[in-house]
Motif scaffolding. Sequence first.
Motif, mmCIF file in Angstrom:
data_model
loop_
_atom_site.group_PDB
_atom_site.id
_atom_site.type_symbol
_atom_site.label_atom_id
_atom_site.label_comp_id
_atom_site.label_asym_id
_atom_site.label_seq_id
_atom_site.Cartn_x
_atom_site.Cartn_y
_atom_site.Cartn_z
ATOM 1 N N GLN A 31 -2.647 -11.934 -26.766
ATOM 2 C CA GLN A 31 -1.935 -12.046 -25.494
ATOM 3 C C GLN A 31 -1.962 -10.723 -24.741
ATOM 4 O O GLN A 31 -1.890 -9.648 -25.338
ATOM 5 C CB GLN A 31 -0.492 -12.474 -25.749
ATOM 6 C CG GLN A 31 0.287 -12.807 -24.474
ATOM 7 C CD GLN A 31 1.654 -13.394 -24.794
ATOM 8 O OE1 GLN A 31 1.949 -13.741 -25.943
ATOM 9 N NE2 GLN A 31 2.499 -13.514 -23.785
ATOM 10 N N LEU A 32 -2.049 -10.797 -23.400
ATOM 11 C CA LEU A 32 -2.091 -9.600 -22.566
ATOM 12 C C LEU A 32 -0.725 -9.338 -21.928
ATOM 13 O O LEU A 32 -0.059 -10.260 -21.449
ATOM 14 C CB LEU A 32 -3.142 -9.752 -21.465
ATOM 15 C CG LEU A 32 -4.594 -9.953 -21.922
ATOM 16 C CD1 LEU A 32 -5.508 -10.081 -20.712
ATOM 17 C CD2 LEU A 32 -5.047 -8.813 -22.822
ATOM 18 N N PHE A 33 -0.345 -8.060 -21.903
ATOM 19 C CA PHE A 33 0.902 -7.633 -21.283
ATOM 20 C C PHE A 33 0.598 -6.497 -20.315
ATOM 21 O O PHE A 33 -0.489 -5.926 -20.323
ATOM 22 C CB PHE A 33 1.902 -7.164 -22.345
ATOM 23 C CG PHE A 33 2.372 -8.247 -23.273
ATOM 24 C CD1 PHE A 33 3.487 -9.005 -22.967
ATOM 25 C CD2 PHE A 33 1.685 -8.518 -24.456
ATOM 26 C CE1 PHE A 33 3.917 -10.013 -23.811
ATOM 27 C CE2 PHE A 33 2.109 -9.516 -25.312
ATOM 28 C CZ PHE A 33 3.223 -10.272 -24.987
ATOM 29 N N ALA A 34 1.593 -6.153 -19.487
ATOM 30 C CA ALA A 34 1.368 -5.090 -18.506
ATOM 31 C C ALA A 34 2.673 -4.444 -18.086
ATOM 32 O O ALA A 34 3.744 -5.057 -18.155
ATOM 33 C CB ALA A 34 0.648 -5.650 -17.277
ATOM 34 N N ILE A 35 2.554 -3.185 -17.647
ATOM 35 C CA ILE A 35 3.621 -2.512 -16.911
ATOM 36 C C ILE A 35 2.967 -1.757 -15.759
ATOM 37 O O ILE A 35 1.758 -1.504 -15.773
ATOM 38 C CB ILE A 35 4.459 -1.553 -17.788
ATOM 39 C CG1 ILE A 35 3.575 -0.449 -18.380
ATOM 40 C CG2 ILE A 35 5.199 -2.303 -18.868
ATOM 41 C CD1 ILE A 35 4.383 0.573 -19.158
ATOM 42 N N ASN A 36 3.767 -1.395 -14.774
ATOM 43 C CA ASN A 36 3.241 -0.718 -13.600
ATOM 44 C C ASN A 36 2.840 0.714 -13.939
ATOM 45 O O ASN A 36 3.569 1.442 -14.603
ATOM 46 C CB ASN A 36 4.295 -0.711 -12.487
ATOM 47 C CG ASN A 36 3.714 -0.346 -11.143
ATOM 48 O OD1 ASN A 36 3.108 0.703 -10.978
ATOM 49 N ND2 ASN A 36 3.890 -1.228 -10.168
ATOM 50 N N THR A 137 0.759 -12.621 -13.882
ATOM 51 C CA THR A 137 -0.435 -12.609 -13.054
ATOM 52 C C THR A 137 -1.600 -13.124 -13.878
ATOM 53 O O THR A 137 -1.455 -13.371 -15.090
ATOM 54 C CB THR A 137 -0.733 -11.207 -12.483
ATOM 55 O OG1 THR A 137 -1.727 -11.309 -11.469
ATOM 56 C CG2 THR A 137 -1.202 -10.256 -13.560
ATOM 57 N N LYS A 138 -2.745 -13.312 -13.241
ATOM 58 C CA LYS A 138 -3.925 -13.807 -13.941
ATOM 59 C C LYS A 138 -5.102 -12.867 -13.695
ATOM 60 O O LYS A 138 -5.262 -12.338 -12.597
ATOM 61 C CB LYS A 138 -4.274 -15.223 -13.471
ATOM 62 C CG LYS A 138 -3.223 -16.264 -13.831
ATOM 63 C CD LYS A 138 -3.597 -17.645 -13.292
ATOM 64 C CE LYS A 138 -2.519 -18.672 -13.646
ATOM 65 N NZ LYS A 138 -2.860 -20.015 -13.096
ATOM 66 N N LEU A 139 -5.894 -12.674 -14.733
ATOM 67 C CA LEU A 139 -7.087 -11.852 -14.649
ATOM 68 C C LEU A 139 -8.266 -12.601 -15.238
ATOM 69 O O LEU A 139 -8.097 -13.460 -16.112
ATOM 70 C CB LEU A 139 -6.898 -10.540 -15.428
ATOM 71 C CG LEU A 139 -5.788 -9.596 -14.979
ATOM 72 C CD1 LEU A 139 -5.701 -8.424 -15.954
ATOM 73 C CD2 LEU A 139 -6.025 -9.101 -13.562
ATOM 74 N N LEU A 147 -3.869 -15.095 -18.677
ATOM 75 C CA LEU A 147 -2.524 -14.856 -18.175
ATOM 76 C C LEU A 147 -2.027 -13.500 -18.672
ATOM 77 O O LEU A 147 -2.224 -13.136 -19.829
ATOM 78 C CB LEU A 147 -1.579 -15.956 -18.655
ATOM 79 C CG LEU A 147 -0.180 -16.011 -18.017
ATOM 80 C CD1 LEU A 147 -0.285 -16.395 -16.555
ATOM 81 C CD2 LEU A 147 0.686 -17.023 -18.778
ATOM 82 N N VAL A 148 -1.392 -12.737 -17.777
ATOM 83 C CA VAL A 148 -0.839 -11.432 -18.127
ATOM 84 C C VAL A 148 0.671 -11.465 -17.879
ATOM 85 O O VAL A 148 1.124 -11.826 -16.786
ATOM 86 C CB VAL A 148 -1.476 -10.305 -17.298
ATOM 87 C CG1 VAL A 148 -0.869 -8.957 -17.687
ATOM 88 C CG2 VAL A 148 -2.986 -10.290 -17.485
#
Length: 312
Positions: A31-36, A137-139, A147-148
């Motif tokens: 699974q993909l995660f993110a922060i700014n 968001t999606k990449l 999905l992120v």
Amino acid sequence: MANILDSVDLRTQLVGENRLELLIFKLHTSQLFAINVFKVKEVVKLPKLNSLPGSHPNITGVANIRGLSIPVINLRQAISMRHGAEEGECNLIITEYNRSIQGFLVGEVMNIENLTWRDIQPPPSQVGRNNYLTALTKLNRDGAERLVSIIDVEKVLSEIIEYNVHISDDVLDQDIVNHLHGRKILIVDDSSTARAQIRDTLSQLGLEIIEATNGLMALNMLKKWCDEGKNINDEILMMFTDAEMPEMDGYKLTHEIRNDPRMNDIHIALNTSLSGSFNEAMVKKVGCDRFISKFQPDLLVEVVQDRLRDIL
């Protein structure tokens, strides 16, 4: 990895254009995660950690980075993902939120993605109120759409360090406070934790709180009032807005308000976990009246009292 954030200072030009950059990473799953990126100071390989007896269960230990002791939060554990072995590479994302520095233990750090806030969507309501996401968001990855999940770091931190909404007695101006009861404040923030912090602070003064979860929602609300012939300054005393939000960020929201003669005199305070001279410059650029680094109850109250003094 050492160079992944080398050009972060160049990215400040994105702010005000309703754009953002996300640091994409994994938590030892696919699974993909993110922060700014703006909240990231650097990314390093996980160093040796020193234990911290009696600390919160989500604190894995303390890292010594260039002479600074930084608490390390196990992000997988903190967002209540099922426990799993931390196999493969481990990295430390060092961030600055709410005037504090902390590290997040993650797995593989992938890359930085340049996106528009219109590409960022709030999580569906069906996931419940206890999720740890501010947005999705999606990449495209290898020809497939992925999905992120964008982490609500403020919620993660609030469960480790409980926020205190106590207002100091010497901050309160009773002559002003007596005129605050029943007045309305608009809060615009995608983090339910951040909204609750402001709401729980200002409601003590008898203020009524109106909430919007992103800039576009707030702008549509304000435009609707204008279309109905309402005077915006009769509807709200002022507005507190976050900087980073799905669909429309706080800078773009302020820009749109300032360019609409029906509401361009709204008193706007930018209330964000992003701190430093960068945001002071952005306040001037987009036309906010004040800048407040989260979370400071006394300063929130001072800003509201100052605003009321201006119009009494």
